[in-house]
Design a protein around this motif. Structure first.
Motif, PDB file in Angstrom:
ATOM      1  N   TYR A 150       0.857  -1.187   0.000  1.00  0.00           N
ATOM      2  CA  TYR A 150       0.000   0.000   0.000  1.00  0.00           C
ATOM      3  C   TYR A 150       0.890   1.233   0.000  1.00  0.00           C
ATOM      4  CZ  TYR A 150      -3.827   3.136   1.185  1.00  0.00           C
ATOM      5  OH  TYR A 150      -4.747   4.146   1.160  1.00  0.00           O
ATOM      6  N   GLU A 190       1.576   5.622  -0.702  1.00  0.00           N
ATOM      7  CA  GLU A 190       0.984   6.957  -0.612  1.00  0.00           C
ATOM      8  C   GLU A 190       0.452   7.434  -1.957  1.00  0.00           C
ATOM      9  OE1 GLU A 190       2.077  11.566   0.578  1.00  0.00           O
ATOM     10  OE2 GLU A 190       3.676  10.138   0.197  1.00  0.00           O
ATOM     11  N   GLY A 240      -0.974   6.002  -4.314  1.00  0.00           N
ATOM     12  CA  GLY A 240      -2.109   5.290  -4.898  1.00  0.00           C
ATOM     13  C   GLY A 240      -1.917   3.816  -5.115  1.00  0.00           C
ATOM     14  N   ASP A 263      -1.961   0.029  -4.467  1.00  0.00           N
ATOM     15  CA  ASP A 263      -2.720  -0.832  -3.567  1.00  0.00           C
ATOM     16  C   ASP A 263      -2.780  -2.223  -4.187  1.00  0.00           C
ATOM     17  OD1 ASP A 263      -4.295  -1.936  -1.653  1.00  0.00           O
ATOM     18  OD2 ASP A 263      -6.038  -0.645  -1.981  1.00  0.00           O
ATOM     19  N   SER A 271      -0.876  10.633   7.991  1.00  0.00           N
ATOM     20  CA  SER A 271      -1.457   9.437   7.398  1.00  0.00           C
ATOM     21  C   SER A 271      -0.750   8.196   7.918  1.00  0.00           C
ATOM     22  CB  SER A 271      -1.346   9.497   5.875  1.00  0.00           C
ATOM     23  OG  SER A 271      -2.064  10.602   5.354  1.00  0.00           O
ATOM     24  N   TRP A 306       0.807   5.912   6.338  1.00  0.00           N
ATOM     25  CA  TRP A 306       2.117   5.671   5.712  1.00  0.00           C
ATOM     26  C   TRP A 306       3.196   6.577   6.289  1.00  0.00           C
ATOM     27  CZ3 TRP A 306      -2.156   6.905   2.441  1.00  0.00           C
ATOM     28  CH2 TRP A 306      -2.303   8.265   2.166  1.00  0.00           C
ATOM     29  N   ASP A 356      -8.583   0.756   8.324  1.00  0.00           N
ATOM     30  CA  ASP A 356      -8.561   1.406   7.028  1.00  0.00           C
ATOM     31  C   ASP A 356      -7.282   2.238   6.923  1.00  0.00           C
ATOM     32  OD1 ASP A 356      -8.949   2.776   4.688  1.00  0.00           O
ATOM     33  OD2 ASP A 356     -10.975   3.441   5.159  1.00  0.00           O
ATOM     34  N   GLN A 412      -6.505   4.322   4.679  1.00  0.00           N
ATOM     35  CA  GLN A 412      -6.737   5.633   4.084  1.00  0.00           C
ATOM     36  C   GLN A 412      -7.288   6.591   5.137  1.00  0.00           C
ATOM     37  OE1 GLN A 412      -9.213   5.418   0.617  1.00  0.00           O
ATOM     38  NE2 GLN A 412      -7.980   3.852  -0.367  1.00  0.00           N
ATOM     39  N   THR A 413      -6.521   6.842   6.146  1.00  0.00           N
ATOM     40  CA  THR A 413      -7.027   7.654   7.251  1.00  0.00           C
ATOM     41  C   THR A 413      -6.049   8.753   7.643  1.00  0.00           C
ATOM     42  OG1 THR A 413      -6.073   6.123   8.853  1.00  0.00           O
ATOM     43  CG2 THR A 413      -8.379   5.772   8.254  1.00  0.00           C
ATOM     44  N   LYS A 447     -11.644  10.027   6.816  1.00  0.00           N
ATOM     45  CA  LYS A 447     -11.143   9.571   5.530  1.00  0.00           C
ATOM     46  C   LYS A 447     -10.408  10.697   4.811  1.00  0.00           C
ATOM     47  CE  LYS A 447     -12.733   5.349   5.366  1.00  0.00           C
ATOM     48  NZ  LYS A 447     -13.675   4.884   4.355  1.00  0.00           N
ATOM     49  N   ASP A 448      -9.370  10.321   4.073  1.00  0.00           N
ATOM     50  CA  ASP A 448      -8.708  11.277   3.208  1.00  0.00           C
ATOM     51  C   ASP A 448      -9.694  11.803   2.176  1.00  0.00           C
ATOM     52  OD1 ASP A 448      -6.138  11.839   3.874  1.00  0.00           O
ATOM     53  OD2 ASP A 448      -5.280  10.120   2.843  1.00  0.00           O
TER      54      ASP A 448
END
Length: 279
Positions: A76, A78, A80, A82, A218, A220, A245, A247-248, A277-278
């Motif tokens: 995963y 930063e 994008g 995944d 984030s 990451w 999640d 993406q937080t 969420k982002d």
């Protein structure tokens, strides 16, 4: 930490060596661009949040190398990336944490590679190429800086203390101001804001600051550093069991228990551990 390599369980020292090597090679690519950054293409990803051609190239490099080394693991990133895996483990990567610093010529940027397993950060590697600092450690892997073990950090002494802070532009102004007020008026300690969570946490590990307080980092940004710091006797306020999640945005503190006790009232007032969420 049971990490597979090509379908077999790899010894911890092999994992450490392999990921450090990947991080160093990625750092060499980033450093080449850094030295000729006038040619680096910069796009605006958001207010004061930049992405460069280098970010994407480094993430692609890290993804390819990690997939080759650990084919059963997910990745995963930063920028994008995944990629699902079937091992239950995820490598969470930030190709360049501190992009704004990078494009302005500051040394405060680093490559971060963290391993997420059983809803917890379990291992990490941080490489700061300009400073030539390689920090790694985690479960069953001693924390080392450039190959040398780091000692446990000293007790929190408010009269001598300094804290790193990270305030994402998406955070409400009143919350940012409350952080600064609380640190200055209630704790009466100094603070630093270097523009990179990874570098801020590296400075905690090196004893340059006593802790780190963030609104808006984030996953990451912190995935590599937290297991590294855990080996040095530090903890944090993130409840990972509620943050599956990736993406937080996180609101948290990291440091020894005395430091965490001192900042918990602040986190309560600004929604500590409230995750959004982002956008």
């Amino acid at each position: 930490m049971d990490t597979e390599r090509n379908g077999a369980i790899a010894p911890e020292h092999t994992i450490k060596s392999a990921v450090e090597n990947i991080a160093r090679q990625a750092g060499e690519i980033a450093l080449d661009y850094f030295r000729s950054r006038s040619r680096v293409l910069v796009e605006q990803k958001g207010h004061l949040d930049l992405v460069t051609k280098v970010d994407r190239e480094i993430e692609e490099f890290l993804t390819v190398r990690l997939r080759k080394e650990f084919p059963n693991d997910g990745i995963y990133g930063e920028e994008g990336g995944d990629i699902p895996g079937d091992s239950g483990r995820i490598w969470v990567i930030d190709p360049i944490d501190g992009t704004f610093n990078y494009v302005r010529g500051s040394e405060n940027w680093a490559i971060s590679i963290g391993l997420y397993e059983n809803s917890q950060p379990v291992f990490g590697v941080i490489y700061a190429p300009v400073r030539d600092l390689m920090l790694s450690g985690g479960e069953a892997i001693e924390t080392e800086l450039n190959g040398k073990p780091l000692p446990n950090l000293p007790p929190f002494e408010p009269s001598l203390a300094s804290v790193g802070i990270g305030l994402h532009p998406s955070i409400a102004t009143e919350d940012c101001l409350e952080v600064l007020r609380y640190i200055s008026d209630e704790l009466r300690i100094s603070f630093r804001c270097c523009g990179s969570a990874t570098i801020s946490l590296l400075e905690v590990a090196m004893g340059h600051t006593d802790g780190y307080l963030s609104l808006g980092d984030s996953t990451w940004d912190v995935m590599a550093a937290l297991p590294i710091l855990k080996n040095l006797g530090l903890s944090h306020t993130i409840d990972w069991s509620n943050h599956t999640d990736l993406q937080t945005k996180l609101r948290f503190a990291c440091g020894n228990e005395d430091f965490l006790v001192s900042v918990r009232p602040l986190l309560a007032s600004v929604g500590g551990n409230v995750v959004c969420k982002d956008i």
